[in-house]
Design a protein around this motif. Structure first.
Motif, PDB file in Angstrom:
ATOM      1  N   VAL A   1      35.471  37.577  46.762  1.00  0.00           N
ATOM      2  CA  VAL A   1      34.107  37.124  46.471  1.00  0.00           C
ATOM      3  C   VAL A   1      33.931  36.821  44.985  1.00  0.00           C
ATOM      4  O   VAL A   1      33.296  35.829  44.611  1.00  0.00           O
ATOM      5  CB  VAL A   1      33.083  38.192  46.923  1.00  0.00           C
ATOM      6  N   LEU A   2      34.509  37.659  44.147  1.00  0.00           N
ATOM      7  CA  LEU A   2      34.357  37.499  42.704  1.00  0.00           C
ATOM      8  C   LEU A   2      35.319  36.473  42.118  1.00  0.00           C
ATOM      9  O   LEU A   2      35.229  36.140  40.932  1.00  0.00           O
ATOM     10  CB  LEU A   2      34.550  38.844  42.006  1.00  0.00           C
ATOM     11  N   GLY A   3      36.251  35.972  42.929  1.00  0.00           N
ATOM     12  CA  GLY A   3      37.196  34.973  42.452  1.00  0.00           C
ATOM     13  C   GLY A   3      38.201  35.515  41.465  1.00  0.00           C
ATOM     14  O   GLY A   3      38.565  34.834  40.499  1.00  0.00           O
ATOM     15  N   LEU A   4      38.676  36.744  41.705  1.00  0.00           N
ATOM     16  CA  LEU A   4      39.587  37.404  40.776  1.00  0.00           C
ATOM     17  C   LEU A   4      41.023  37.358  41.277  1.00  0.00           C
ATOM     18  O   LEU A   4      41.276  37.543  42.469  1.00  0.00           O
ATOM     19  CB  LEU A   4      39.175  38.866  40.592  1.00  0.00           C
ATOM     20  N   SER A   5      41.936  37.150  40.384  1.00  0.00           N
ATOM     21  CA  SER A   5      43.352  37.160  40.731  1.00  0.00           C
ATOM     22  C   SER A   5      43.825  38.593  40.943  1.00  0.00           C
ATOM     23  O   SER A   5      43.138  39.562  40.592  1.00  0.00           O
ATOM     24  CB  SER A   5      44.164  36.505  39.618  1.00  0.00           C
ATOM     25  N   GLU A   6      45.036  38.733  41.480  1.00  0.00           N
ATOM     26  CA  GLU A   6      45.622  40.048  41.685  1.00  0.00           C
ATOM     27  C   GLU A   6      45.700  40.825  40.363  1.00  0.00           C
ATOM     28  O   GLU A   6      45.467  42.034  40.322  1.00  0.00           O
ATOM     29  CB  GLU A   6      47.019  39.896  42.288  1.00  0.00           C
ATOM     30  N   GLY A   7      45.977  40.103  39.289  1.00  0.00           N
ATOM     31  CA  GLY A   7      46.092  40.756  37.992  1.00  0.00           C
ATOM     32  C   GLY A   7      44.777  41.309  37.462  1.00  0.00           C
ATOM     33  O   GLY A   7      44.773  42.116  36.532  1.00  0.00           O
TER      34      GLY A   7
END
Length: 255
Positions: A55-61
């Motif tokens: 939802v937040l558009g965050l990568s795995e990192g």
């Protein structure tokens, strides 16, 4: 003069200060809308890390950003001007302004935020991750969520002076000046003079330097045309575009 700024994607750590006091934030008319976003964001991040990251558009990192959001109510809070970092804020250099300019910054700078709606640089907030482009499962698109509350709060916040709108398009979607207020709103586009192209890095840096220059000068232009003259006096190369309130600042070097 009221200056509208975007936040930064990257943020400084919250530190060990006292936790957030929502009732202490500026623009209390946004309190209900803030509480709704804060409640859903914390619940989402605590319940399902993978869904929250999507939802937040965050990568795995950036998985750690989800965990950070779960502790927003208890994390240390710092002035927003210390939390927001990045190119624009580095160039603005709030911490190195003299006392009169810092006082002007506290009253004239307003940072838009997907989580808080808008805060002054003196408002104490924790570090967080939630951009205006996020669409929360319950509240929907945050730009739309903020429009109603902003429509009733922002005209009073703007007062009767110039509004200098330096927000990116995602944050501008939360509130657009209308009527008489729109007529005294200025926008600035920074162009590389030889190519007449916008380049993101020096665009942000130049906007930060422009705000710093205005704060140091104690400038109080009342219209976009007066702003253009003030900036020229401050040795910026400025062109009025013919579009209401729109100014181009031309820069020879990319830095």
């Amino acid at each position: 003069m009221l200056v509208l700024l975007p936040p930064s994607e990257g943020k400084a750590s919250s530190g060990r200060g006292a936790p957030l006091k929502p009732e202490s934030l500026s623009l209390p008319g946004l309190a209900e809308a803030r509480a709704a976003v804060l409640d859903e964001l914390v619940e989402l991040c605590a319940a399902d890390e993978d869904k929250a990251r999507e939802v937040l558009g965050l990568s795995e990192g950036l998985r750690g950003e989800v965990a950070k959001n779960t502790g927003l109510r208890t994390a240390g809070a710092r002035p927003a001007g210390e939390i927001y970092t990045g190119v624009l804020y580095d160039a603005l250099g709030l911490a190195t302004l003299d006392a009169p300019a810092r006082k002007r910054a506290g009253s004239s700078l307003l940072v838009f935020s997907g989580l808080w709606g808008a805060v002054r640089v003196t408002d104490r907030i924790p570090s967080y991750r939630c951009s205006m482009g996020v669409k929360l499962p319950g509240l929907g698109a945050l730009g739309a969520h903020w429009r109603g509350a902003m429509a009733s709060v922002m005209p009073e916040a703007a007062g009767d002076g110039l509004v200098l709108d330096l927000r990116s398009s995602a944050y501008a979607s939360a509130w657009k000046p209308k009527g008489e207020l729109a007529a005294r709103t200025a926008t600035v586009r920074v162009l590389h003079a030889p190519t007449r192209k916008v380049v993101s890095h020096f665009n942000k840096a130049t906007k930060g330097r422009i705000v710093r220059s205005l704060l140091e000068a104690g400038a109080a232009p009342g219209s976009p045309a007066e702003l253009a003259e003030v900036l020229r006096d401050l040795r910026y190369v400025v062109e009025e575009t013919g579009k209401a309130g729109a100014l181009d600042v031309l820069v020879d070097e990319i830095h």
